[in-house]
Design an enzyme around this catalytic site. Structure first.
Site, PDB file in Angstrom:
ATOM      1  N   ARG A 221       0.852  -1.185   0.000  1.00  0.00           N
ATOM      2  CA  ARG A 221       0.000   0.000   0.000  1.00  0.00           C
ATOM      3  C   ARG A 221       0.890   1.238   0.000  1.00  0.00           C
ATOM      4  O   ARG A 221       1.963   1.248   0.609  1.00  0.00           O
ATOM      5  CB  ARG A 221      -0.903   0.032   1.236  1.00  0.00           C
ATOM      6  CG  ARG A 221      -2.042  -0.993   1.216  1.00  0.00           C
ATOM      7  CD  ARG A 221      -3.113  -0.659   0.177  1.00  0.00           C
ATOM      8  NE  ARG A 221      -4.234  -1.574   0.201  1.00  0.00           N
ATOM      9  CZ  ARG A 221      -4.353  -2.657  -0.582  1.00  0.00           C
ATOM     10  NH1 ARG A 221      -3.428  -2.955  -1.473  1.00  0.00           N
ATOM     11  NH2 ARG A 221      -5.434  -3.415  -0.497  1.00  0.00           N
ATOM     12  N   HIS A 269      -0.894   0.074  -9.846  1.00  0.00           N
ATOM     13  CA  HIS A 269      -1.527  -0.894  -8.919  1.00  0.00           C
ATOM     14  C   HIS A 269      -1.974  -2.145  -9.687  1.00  0.00           C
ATOM     15  O   HIS A 269      -3.167  -2.487  -9.724  1.00  0.00           O
ATOM     16  CB  HIS A 269      -2.717  -0.250  -8.193  1.00  0.00           C
ATOM     17  CG  HIS A 269      -3.084  -0.983  -6.925  1.00  0.00           C
ATOM     18  ND1 HIS A 269      -3.469  -0.360  -5.769  1.00  0.00           N
ATOM     19  CD2 HIS A 269      -3.116  -2.318  -6.645  1.00  0.00           C
ATOM     20  CE1 HIS A 269      -3.735  -1.271  -4.827  1.00  0.00           C
ATOM     21  NE2 HIS A 269      -3.535  -2.467  -5.341  1.00  0.00           N
TER      22      HIS A 269
HETATM   23  P1  NAP Z   1      -1.312 -11.895   4.844  1.00  0.00           P
HETATM   24  O1  NAP Z   1      -1.389 -13.300   4.380  1.00  0.00           O
HETATM   25  O2  NAP Z   1      -2.262 -11.437   5.893  1.00  0.00           O
HETATM   26  O3  NAP Z   1       0.200 -11.660   5.353  1.00  0.00           O
HETATM   27  C1  NAP Z   1       0.568 -10.514   6.064  1.00  0.00           C
HETATM   28  C2  NAP Z   1       1.986 -10.692   6.560  1.00  0.00           C
HETATM   29  O4  NAP Z   1       2.420  -9.467   7.139  1.00  0.00           O
HETATM   30  C3  NAP Z   1       2.105 -11.759   7.666  1.00  0.00           C
HETATM   31  O5  NAP Z   1       3.307 -12.467   7.553  1.00  0.00           O
HETATM   32  C4  NAP Z   1       2.121 -10.912   8.939  1.00  0.00           C
HETATM   33  O6  NAP Z   1       2.804 -11.493  10.037  1.00  0.00           O
HETATM   34  C5  NAP Z   1       2.895  -9.703   8.450  1.00  0.00           C
HETATM   35  N1  NAP Z   1       2.649  -8.547   9.332  1.00  0.00           N
HETATM   36  C6  NAP Z   1       1.477  -7.934   9.622  1.00  0.00           C
HETATM   37  N2  NAP Z   1       1.671  -6.931  10.489  1.00  0.00           N
HETATM   38  C7  NAP Z   1       2.995  -6.916  10.772  1.00  0.00           C
HETATM   39  C8  NAP Z   1       3.812  -6.121  11.613  1.00  0.00           C
HETATM   40  N3  NAP Z   1       3.304  -5.127  12.357  1.00  0.00           N
HETATM   41  N4  NAP Z   1       5.128  -6.392  11.660  1.00  0.00           N
HETATM   42  C9  NAP Z   1       5.668  -7.409  10.926  1.00  0.00           C
HETATM   43  N5  NAP Z   1       4.944  -8.208  10.098  1.00  0.00           N
HETATM   44  C10 NAP Z   1       3.626  -7.954  10.033  1.00  0.00           C
HETATM   45  O7  NAP Z   1      -1.469 -10.888   3.614  1.00  0.00           O
HETATM   46  P2  NAP Z   1      -1.239 -11.183   2.057  1.00  0.00           P
HETATM   47  O8  NAP Z   1      -2.398 -11.888   1.472  1.00  0.00           O
HETATM   48  O9  NAP Z   1       0.114 -11.766   1.893  1.00  0.00           O
HETATM   49  O10 NAP Z   1      -1.270  -9.678   1.475  1.00  0.00           O
HETATM   50  C11 NAP Z   1      -0.371  -8.687   1.933  1.00  0.00           C
HETATM   51  C12 NAP Z   1      -0.760  -7.321   1.416  1.00  0.00           C
HETATM   52  O11 NAP Z   1      -0.456  -7.210   0.032  1.00  0.00           O
HETATM   53  C13 NAP Z   1      -2.252  -6.979   1.466  1.00  0.00           C
HETATM   54  O12 NAP Z   1      -2.647  -6.582   2.766  1.00  0.00           O
HETATM   55  C14 NAP Z   1      -2.373  -5.854   0.461  1.00  0.00           C
HETATM   56  O13 NAP Z   1      -2.176  -4.611   1.095  1.00  0.00           O
HETATM   57  C15 NAP Z   1      -1.214  -6.121  -0.502  1.00  0.00           C
HETATM   58  N6  NAP Z   1      -1.686  -6.490  -1.855  1.00  0.00           N
HETATM   59  C16 NAP Z   1      -1.350  -5.695  -2.900  1.00  0.00           C
HETATM   60  C17 NAP Z   1      -1.749  -6.034  -4.189  1.00  0.00           C
HETATM   61  C18 NAP Z   1      -1.358  -5.195  -5.378  1.00  0.00           C
HETATM   62  O14 NAP Z   1      -1.870  -5.413  -6.464  1.00  0.00           O
HETATM   63  N7  NAP Z   1      -0.450  -4.269  -5.243  1.00  0.00           N
HETATM   64  C19 NAP Z   1      -2.503  -7.203  -4.403  1.00  0.00           C
HETATM   65  C20 NAP Z   1      -2.816  -7.982  -3.314  1.00  0.00           C
HETATM   66  C21 NAP Z   1      -2.411  -7.620  -2.034  1.00  0.00           C
HETATM   67  P3  NAP Z   1       2.295 -12.878  10.698  1.00  0.00           P
HETATM   68  O15 NAP Z   1       2.770 -13.939   9.716  1.00  0.00           O
HETATM   69  O16 NAP Z   1       3.003 -12.947  11.983  1.00  0.00           O
HETATM   70  O17 NAP Z   1       0.801 -12.783  10.799  1.00  0.00           O
HETATM   71  C1  GLV Z   2      -5.116  -5.364  -3.937  1.00  0.00           C
HETATM   72  O1  GLV Z   2      -4.460  -4.402  -3.737  1.00  0.00           O
HETATM   73  C2  GLV Z   2      -5.541  -6.277  -2.911  1.00  0.00           C
HETATM   74  O2  GLV Z   2      -5.424  -5.941  -1.727  1.00  0.00           O
HETATM   75  O3  GLV Z   2      -6.013  -7.376  -3.275  1.00  0.00           O
END
Ligand code: NAP
Ligand code: GLV
Length: 306
Positions: A221, A269
């Site tokens: 983000r 994005h």
């Molecule tokens: P997820 O499975 O919930 O993984 C989040 C990771 O971040 C986990 O390892 C978590 O730790 C860690 N985390 C959270 N808070 C933290 C903190 N304060 N300090 C250190 N580590 C922390 O999420 P995901 O599905 O991988 O997605 C991640 C993010 O990618 C989304 O929230 C979104 O913002 C972004 N995204 C972007 C796009 C795009 O097109 N640009 C697309 C999809 C997603 P734990 O393992 O300990 O829980």
């Molecule tokens: C895109 O940014 C998502 O959070 O899936």
């Protein structure tokens, strides 16, 4: 069972058709103000009015992985908030990040400049050991990205809130592990959720701890990054460049310095797009499970913020 679909993408018809096909017993419709009470909602960035009018909702299904926009709303207290888990996004994210890392490591931008000048120029190959990649966030997407990078034999580090073990990845966790993680990293990838604890996490202090010639890849983000601090560290020569897919204001305003900066690559994005088929299949499975009284994965902890 009544299910509402709401999105800002203006393309409701194919989503409604796909949801109706996947949930044949359900009444699936686009929400309009004043509509009757629904059971579940499939949403991206809906207005507050929707939640105000639908306090009885039992499930809110986000058509993305990040729920930061929804957590800024007042949600029906009893509804489970469910995020997308992968649904075809992790492979896209791995492609995008590997592309950015390899492009920088192999100096493909410089090669393109040479070729544009018809210059047949060889460069001394960079050493992989000099380009350790650190992935912040070892969740669904970060783990896939870290493993994909490890296949290319980069030294890969990972950082998460709680301790994780990922084969081929040197894992750090929590506040105690953050400094060591940053100091050992040269190419930093952000795949954290946006929460109060992670907002502005890439700033002068943290980016200043990266190894000299650091490189930033933000695919999470825009509010994870302090824009001015990135620009200052690029100008000072501590950072070599950045690939940015997400921004504080989207679309990125035309006058924003990132557009024209010679060492910043911008994409709109688009690193991991929501895929309709996979998304509808995942959400339909979860709605059916909830209706049978079963528990489901991907439920957001509203206090934790992800
Ligand atoms: P997820 O499975 O919930 O993984 C989040 C990771 O971040 C986990 O390892 C978590 O730790 C860690 N985390 C959270 N808070 C933290 C903190 N304060 N300090 C250190 N580590 C922390 O999420 P995901 O599905 O991988 O997605 C991640 C993010 O990618 C989304 O929230 C979104 O913002 C972004 N995204 C972007 C796009 C795009 O097109 N640009 C697309 C999809 C997603 P734990 O393992 O300990 O829980
Ligand atoms: C895109 O940014 C998502 O959070 O899936």
């Amino acid at each position: 069972m009544r299910i509402y679909y709401l999105s800002t993408n203006g393309k409701a018809a194919p989503w409604l058709a796909a949801l109706r096909e996947a949930l044949p017993g359900a009444e699936v419709m686009e929400w309009q103000a004043g509509a009757p009470p629904g059971d579940h909602a499939v949403v991206w960035a809906p207005p507050q009015q929707f939640f105000d009018e639908q306090p009885q909702l039992r499930g809110i299904f986000n058509t993305g992985a990040g729920v930061d926009a929804l957590l800024g709303r007042q949600l029906p207290p009893k509804a489970v908030l469910v995020r997308l888990e992968d649904a075809g996004m992790s492979v896209q994210m791995a492609e995008y990040v590997c592309h950015a890392v390899v492009r920088h490591f192999r100096e493909f931008d410089r090669i393109e400049e040479d070729v544009a000048q018809r210059r047949w120029a060889y460069r001394r190959p960079n050493e992989r050991d000099d380009f350790p990649v650190g992935v912040m966030g070892l969740g669904v997407l970060g783990t896939r990205v870290a493993q994909a990078l490890a296949h290319f034999e980069f030294p890969v580090l990972g950082w998460s809130r709680s301790p994780r073990e990922v084969p081929g990845v040197r894992c750090f966790s929590g506040g105690a592990g953050f400094d060591d993680f940053l100091r050992a990293t040269r190419m930093l990838v952000c795949l954290l959720p946006l929460t109060p604890a992670t907002e502005n996490i890439m700033n002068r202090d943290t980016l200043g701890k990266l190894r000299p010639g650091g490189y930033v890849i933000n695919v999470a983000r825009g509010a994870h990054l302090v824009d001015e601090d990135l620009l200052a560290l690029l100008d000072e020569g501590h950072l070599a460049g950045a690939t940015l897919d997400v921004f504080r204001t989207e679309p990125l305003p035309p006058q924003h310095p990132f557009w024209q900066h010679p060492r910043i690559s911008v994409t709109p994005h688009t690193s991991a797009r929501t895929l309709r088929h996979e998304t509808v299949a995942q959400i339909a499975r979860k709605i059916q499970a909830l209706e049978r009284g079963e528990s489901i994965a991907g439920v957001v902890d509203r206090l934790r913020g992800y």
